[in-house]
Design an enzyme around this catalytic site. Structure first.
Site, PDB file in Angstrom:
ATOM      1  N   GLU A 141      -6.988   4.762   7.900  1.00  0.00           N
ATOM      2  CA  GLU A 141      -6.735   6.182   7.593  1.00  0.00           C
ATOM      3  C   GLU A 141      -7.953   6.814   6.909  1.00  0.00           C
ATOM      4  OE1 GLU A 141      -3.062   5.489   5.545  1.00  0.00           O
ATOM      5  OE2 GLU A 141      -2.100   4.921   7.424  1.00  0.00           O
TER       6      GLU A 141
ATOM      7  N   ASN B 138       0.854  -1.190   0.000  1.00  0.00           N
ATOM      8  CA  ASN B 138       0.000   0.000   0.000  1.00  0.00           C
ATOM      9  C   ASN B 138       0.894   1.245   0.000  1.00  0.00           C
ATOM     10  OD1 ASN B 138      -1.982   1.924   0.393  1.00  0.00           O
ATOM     11  ND2 ASN B 138      -2.259   1.482   2.579  1.00  0.00           N
TER      12      ASN B 138
ATOM     13  N   SER C 214       3.149  -2.477  10.278  1.00  0.00           N
ATOM     14  CA  SER C 214       4.605  -2.514  10.446  1.00  0.00           C
ATOM     15  C   SER C 214       5.225  -3.852  10.039  1.00  0.00           C
ATOM     16  CB  SER C 214       4.974  -2.133  11.880  1.00  0.00           C
ATOM     17  OG  SER C 214       4.559  -0.810  12.159  1.00  0.00           O
TER      18      SER C 214
ATOM     19  N   LYS D 130      -0.072   4.249  -0.102  1.00  0.00           N
ATOM     20  CA  LYS D 130      -0.768   5.396   0.513  1.00  0.00           C
ATOM     21  C   LYS D 130      -0.669   6.610  -0.408  1.00  0.00           C
ATOM     22  CE  LYS D 130       0.398   3.493   4.989  1.00  0.00           C
ATOM     23  NZ  LYS D 130      -0.008   3.538   6.361  1.00  0.00           N
TER      24      LYS D 130
ATOM     25  N   GLU E 255      -5.782  -5.021  10.668  1.00  0.00           N
ATOM     26  CA  GLU E 255      -4.753  -4.007  10.859  1.00  0.00           C
ATOM     27  C   GLU E 255      -5.002  -3.239  12.159  1.00  0.00           C
ATOM     28  OE1 GLU E 255      -2.727  -2.879   6.973  1.00  0.00           O
ATOM     29  OE2 GLU E 255      -4.454  -1.569   7.152  1.00  0.00           O
TER      30      GLU E 255
ATOM     31  N   HIS F 275      -9.708   1.298   4.912  1.00  0.00           N
ATOM     32  CA  HIS F 275      -8.419   1.459   5.607  1.00  0.00           C
ATOM     33  C   HIS F 275      -8.623   2.401   6.794  1.00  0.00           C
ATOM     34  CE1 HIS F 275      -4.251   2.478   6.436  1.00  0.00           C
ATOM     35  NE2 HIS F 275      -3.908   1.410   5.721  1.00  0.00           N
TER      36      HIS F 275
ATOM     37  N   GLY G  63       2.239   1.984  10.663  1.00  0.00           N
ATOM     38  CA  GLY G  63       3.247   3.039  10.487  1.00  0.00           C
ATOM     39  C   GLY G  63       4.029   3.379  11.739  1.00  0.00           C
TER      40      GLY G  63
HETATM   41  C1  PEP Z   1      -0.848   0.041   5.852  1.00  0.00           C
HETATM   42  O1  PEP Z   1      -0.532   0.778   4.923  1.00  0.00           O
HETATM   43  O2  PEP Z   1      -1.996  -0.408   5.966  1.00  0.00           O
HETATM   44  C2  PEP Z   1       0.164  -0.315   6.847  1.00  0.00           C
HETATM   45  C3  PEP Z   1      -0.078  -1.317   7.657  1.00  0.00           C
HETATM   46  O3  PEP Z   1       1.298   0.447   6.865  1.00  0.00           O
HETATM   47  P1  PEP Z   1       2.700   0.068   7.569  1.00  0.00           P
HETATM   48  O4  PEP Z   1       3.126  -1.258   6.995  1.00  0.00           O
HETATM   49  O5  PEP Z   1       3.626   1.178   7.194  1.00  0.00           O
HETATM   50  O6  PEP Z   1       2.455  -0.056   9.041  1.00  0.00           O
END
Ligand code: PEP
Length: 226
Positions: free
Chosen positions: A102, A9, A186, A11, A149, A100, A155
């Site tokens: 975010e 992803n 992560s 983003k 998640e 997601h 992140g």
């Molecule tokens: C994500 O983009 O959903 C994500 C889990 O990001 P990261 O791997 O940077 O934590």
């Protein structure tokens, strides 16, 4: 053979030239590793602005990569300024991330609007990766993949433990009836195998670790070979 889905992803990152540079570097790594990636699904979920150029590059270089969007309109075509409908996406991407954390946090997306997005995506024939922060959140029946998640792991460099992720994912599978559930939060080349080697975990959704092509190729290799 156990299923493995890796969905990177990006983003809200990368210009057109940065995405071209990514493809070039990723391609160089891929040439060496291609054979091992057979029967695995690797998807790149990119901003709308990059889907066309990425599609062309992936086809030209014959890269073993699927393409996904990171969001879709809850409406169809029409007077919805700024929105990208599912029908507009089909042909550019096969996958779409919906829900997601975010999007839920910064764009106030709730279960109702997310259910509309899922319905539109499915009508257009897109495969949906639906994100949830835990096993309490409801999941629309028609999604193809759920991504567990935990918000605190996204992140932050602090991932869930593979054992806990496995147990939450087992519970999501039982409650939602969805058979493919992946972990995100992560994930790195260093920890990916500890997740994908768990019984219930069918893959991963790396954000930060997908931005660098060399790191992403390393992560895929580590997921496949341990
Ligand atoms: C994500 O983009 O959903 C994500 C889990 O990001 P990261 O791997 O940077 O934590």
């Amino acid at each position: 053979m156990k299923l493995l889905l890796i969905a990177g992803n990006w983003k809200s990152n990368k210009t057109i030239s940065e995405s071209e540079d990514w493809i070039q570097k990723f391609n160089a790594k891929c040439q060496m590793l291609n054979a091992k990636w057979e029967n695995k699904t690797v998807v790149l979920c990119a901003p709308f602005t990059l889907l066309n150029i990425l599609k062309e590059s992936i086809e030209a270089e014959k890269l073993p990569l699927g393409l996904g969007a990171q969001d879709v309109s809850p409406f169809g075509d029409g007077a919805y300024t700024g929105e990208i409908s599912a029908r507009m996406l089909k042909g550019l991407a096969d996958w779409v991330i919906i829900g997601h954390s975010e999007r839920r946090k910064y764009f106030m997306e709730n279960d109702e609007v997310l259910a509309q997005k899922v319905a539109k995506a499915k009508e257009a024939g897109l495969k949906v990766i639906y994100c949830v922060p835990d096993d309490k959140m409801s999941v629309p029946r028609s999604v193809d993949v759920v991504a567990y998640e935990p918000v605190w792991a996204i992140g932050t460099g602090k991932s869930d433990s593979p054992e806990n992720a496995n147990s939450v994912i087992s519970s999501i599978k039982k409650q939602s009836g969805i058979h493919i559930v992946i972990y995100g939060g992560s994930v790195t080349a260093e920890n990916v195998f500890s997740f994908v080697s768990q019984d219930a975990i069918d893959g991963v959704l790396p954000g930060g670790a997908s931005l660098d092509p060399v790191m992403f190729a390393r992560l895929i290799t580590a997921a496949i070979s341990g």
